[in-house]
Design an enzyme around this catalytic site. Structure first.
Site, PDB file in Angstrom:
ATOM      1  CB  CYS A 415      -0.983  -0.027   1.157  1.00 18.58           C
ATOM      2  SG  CYS A 415      -2.375   1.056   0.870  1.00 18.58           S
ATOM      3  CG  HIS A 541      -3.413  -3.539   3.164  1.00 20.26           C
ATOM      4  ND1 HIS A 541      -2.339  -3.090   3.879  1.00 20.26           N
ATOM      5  CD2 HIS A 541      -4.127  -2.444   2.828  1.00 20.26           C
ATOM      6  CE1 HIS A 541      -2.399  -1.767   3.989  1.00 20.26           C
ATOM      7  NE2 HIS A 541      -3.472  -1.352   3.352  1.00 20.26           N
ATOM      8  CD  GLU A 543      -0.680  -6.625   4.539  1.00 19.26           C
ATOM      9  OE1 GLU A 543      -0.151  -7.122   3.530  1.00 19.26           O
ATOM     10  OE2 GLU A 543      -0.767  -5.397   4.737  1.00 19.26           O
TER      11      GLU A 543
HETATM   12  N1  GLN Z   1      -1.735   6.741   3.015  1.00 22.62           N
HETATM   13  C1  GLN Z   1      -1.847   6.020   1.802  1.00 22.62           C
HETATM   14  C2  GLN Z   1      -3.210   6.201   1.156  1.00 22.62           C
HETATM   15  O1  GLN Z   1      -4.137   6.627   1.787  1.00 22.62           O
HETATM   16  C3  GLN Z   1      -1.572   4.551   2.028  1.00 22.62           C
HETATM   17  C4  GLN Z   1      -2.609   3.906   2.874  1.00 22.62           C
HETATM   18  C5  GLN Z   1      -2.150   2.588   3.427  1.00 22.62           C
HETATM   19  O2  GLN Z   1      -0.970   2.285   3.430  1.00 22.62           O
HETATM   20  N2  GLN Z   1      -3.080   1.812   3.935  1.00 22.62           N
HETATM   21  O3  GLN Z   1      -3.356   5.923  -0.004  1.00 22.62           O
END
Ligand code: GLN
Length: 567
Positions: A415, A541, A543
């Site tokens: 992410c 994600h 995970e």
């Molecule tokens: N802050 C980033 C976004 O909002 C990544 C979010 C995250 O890593 N869950 O896109």
């Protein structure tokens, strides 16, 4: 005991009756059994892990349809606005619900996905009740904790039981007995047993046996008082789990047994174990599953055990893993604890498939510079930049990614870590020296990462990100495609920002491959570098979907690359 007939009378919702219990149409008491797990002495001693491990046995070994529910007493509607550094990771379900990390533990240990209906907070209960009151559903009654709040809670559990056609609903009550936050919920559990019949509800108390260093012996007084507290609320536990640092003494179990009316065979000693994957095996050795089945009058189903055989195979792999690998995760150790739970679990359960066992080194990136990065990366076999929000330590993270790329150390960006890897490439390979994310620099001249168009107008914080399961179209001929073995997969997201479409071509021209994207929108979802053994980032994600028996293919690919490089 109220059975079908008197159950009906309990449901009379009129101004003349005190009874108010809620159940969906056609609900049959006795069809579903309930296991209610409550803690005493203190929280954080492994109630969730016990619940997940018992559920693992009941579903994987015995073949029951088990639906686990987590109740959290706080007044937040869900976990979306909670700070992970205070409360642990925010786990995201496929349907987009942001919830407590115990839900992740259930998904992994039960080897199945769960819906939002399996997560309940105090805030959600009260919001539903007030919404109902405003629509006039309480027929002019004053809305009370008993019977209305407790009635709604029982209704929630029963609807869940029916919807899932569950053999067993497991309810884990967050916090400990005696807290104000969960008192009405525990009362609802007492009423549940009264209405469903005592043989249909099994109460488990997870307590803690102290072992003060100064005394050097186990003390059960706090546990006794905790159990007393529960009994004073009208709940007789059927099973007591004594958590402790070292193995629980027979005499301690006997004492607890006398104080609690629970036969000593059902007072279980459960000392700390090195790996939670062994826990179902230990519980089975102690006949905990048999005890619960006896208490509830359940007979083993025929279709069970194949999955449990696979579980045992994995446990064997864990025990025989010979190669130690070290994964560096950017994050500050004092802040992390449980905040990266699913990542740690995904590494832990994919490593044994490659003969490896993982240790993690936390890399604080605020002070990483080009001149010290090499030294900080010493002994690290693979690098992860996990999800994150805000500016803190980003320059150091980008530096770590550059180092990984240039030295062909396996890199996995999750992410935020995907976005940072794109920025690193833009800056150091494509010559866009000022490449930035507008999350960090809103006036950036090179906004390579920018806000998702659909997110621009949103002001509220809770539950408003691009959340939950979305399809990813995977490009043929890429590493991602080789690992997934499919053209389309579903992964879970939680983000507001993404790769600015105006930069896609520039990045691709210089060799970066976007190997996964949203099927209908121009949202880049996987990036990789073909020249490296594993330099891959994902906007989602993985995970959250990785489970011990069905590990996520990308985690498998990352661990494989790490293990191979090590040999
Ligand atoms: N802050 C980033 C976004 O909002 C990544 C979010 C995250 O890593 N869950 O896109």
């Amino acid at each position: 005991m109220p059975k079908d007939k008197n159950f009906k009378s309990l449901s009379k919702k009129t101004t003349e009756h005190e009874f108010y219990t809620s159940a969906p149409k056609g609900y049959k008491p006795g069809r579903t059994k309930y296991i209610v797990i409550m803690g005493s002495v203190m929280s954080g001693v492994g109630k969730g892990t016990f619940t997940a491990s018992l559920g693992n046995l009941l579903s994987l070994l015995h073949g029951f349809r088990v639906s686990p529910i987590k109740f959290d007493g706080y007044l937040n509607y869900d976990a979306g606005t909670l700070n992970p550094y205070r409360h642990g990771e925010v786990f995201v379900l496929d349907d987009g619900k942001e919830c407590d990390l115990d839900m992740g533990s259930y998904e992994r240990m039960f080897d199945k996905d769960l819906p939002k209906d399996n997560y309940l907070t105090g805030g959600k209960i009260f919001k539903d009740i007030i919404d109902r009151e405003r629509s006039g559903s309480y027929l002019g009654r004053d809305v009370q904790f008993i019977p209305h709040v407790t009635g709604e809670i029982k209704g929630f559990l029963r609807r869940n039981a029916m919807k899932n056609d569950a053999d067993i609903v497991m309810v884990e009550v967050g916090g400990t007995v005696g807290d104000i936050e969960n008192s009405y919920f525990i009362e609802a559990m007492r009423e549940l047993a009264y209405e469903e019949g005592r043989e249909n509800v099994c109460f488990v108390n997870v307590t803690y046996i102290m072992e003060p260093k100064s005394l050097g012996e186990q003390k059960s007084k706090a546990a006794q008082l905790g159990i007393r507290n529960l009994m004073a609320l009208g709940i007789q536990p059927n099973l007591i789990v004594c958590r402790s640092r070292s193995p629980v003494k027979e005499s301690v179990r006997e004492k607890i047994s006398i104080y609690s009316n629970v036969p000593v065979e059902r007072v279980i000693g459960l000392s700390d174990v090195s790996s939670i994957y062994h826990l179902p095996v230990y519980l089975r050795e102690m006949n905990v599953d048999q005890s619960v089945m006896e208490i509830l009058g359940l007979k083993k189903k025929k279709n069970g055990s194949e999955k449990f055989r696979k579980w045992l195979e994995l446990v064997r792999k864990i025990d025989s893993a010979k190669k130690d690998v070290t994964i560096g995760i950017t994050g500050k150790y004092t802040e992390v604890h449980d905040s990266y739970m699913s990542i740690l679990k995904a590494l832990e359960h994919t490593a044994p498939y490659h003969g490896a066992s993982v240790s993690v080194e936390w890399i604080e990136t605020t002070d990483i510079t080009p001149s010290n990065v090499m030294e900080r990366m010493e002994g690290i076999d693979g690098i992860i930049v996990p999800g994150g929000f805000g500016a803190r330590g980003t320059e150091g993270k980008i530096e770590c990614i550059r180092y990984a790329r240039e030295n062909d150390i396996p890199y996995f960006g999750l992410c935020f870590g995907f976005q940072m890897a794109v920025l690193e490439y833009a800056r150091n390979v494509c010559g866009l020296k000022k490449a930035a994310s507008t999350e960090i620099d809103s006036d950036s001249k090179e906004p390579v990462i920018c806000i998702l168009p659909e997110q621009e107008e949103i002001e509220e914080l809770g539950g408003t990100m691009r959340l939950g399961g979305h399809d990813v179209r995977v490009k043929k001929g890429t590493l991602a495609h080789r690992l997934y073995g499919k053209d389309r997969v579903r992964e879970r997201f939680r983000h507001r920002f993404n790769v600015n479409t105006e930069y896609i071509e520039k990045l691709e021209k210089r060799g970066l491959v976007f190997s996964g994207m949203a099927p209908k929108k121009r949202i880049m979802q996987i990036m990789e570098l073909p020249g490296n053994r594993f330099h891959l980032g994902v906007q989602f994600h993985p995970e959250f979907t990785s489970k011990p028996l069905s590990p996520n293919p990308l985690y498998m690919g990352f661990m494989k690359a790490v293990a191979e490089r090590k040999s």
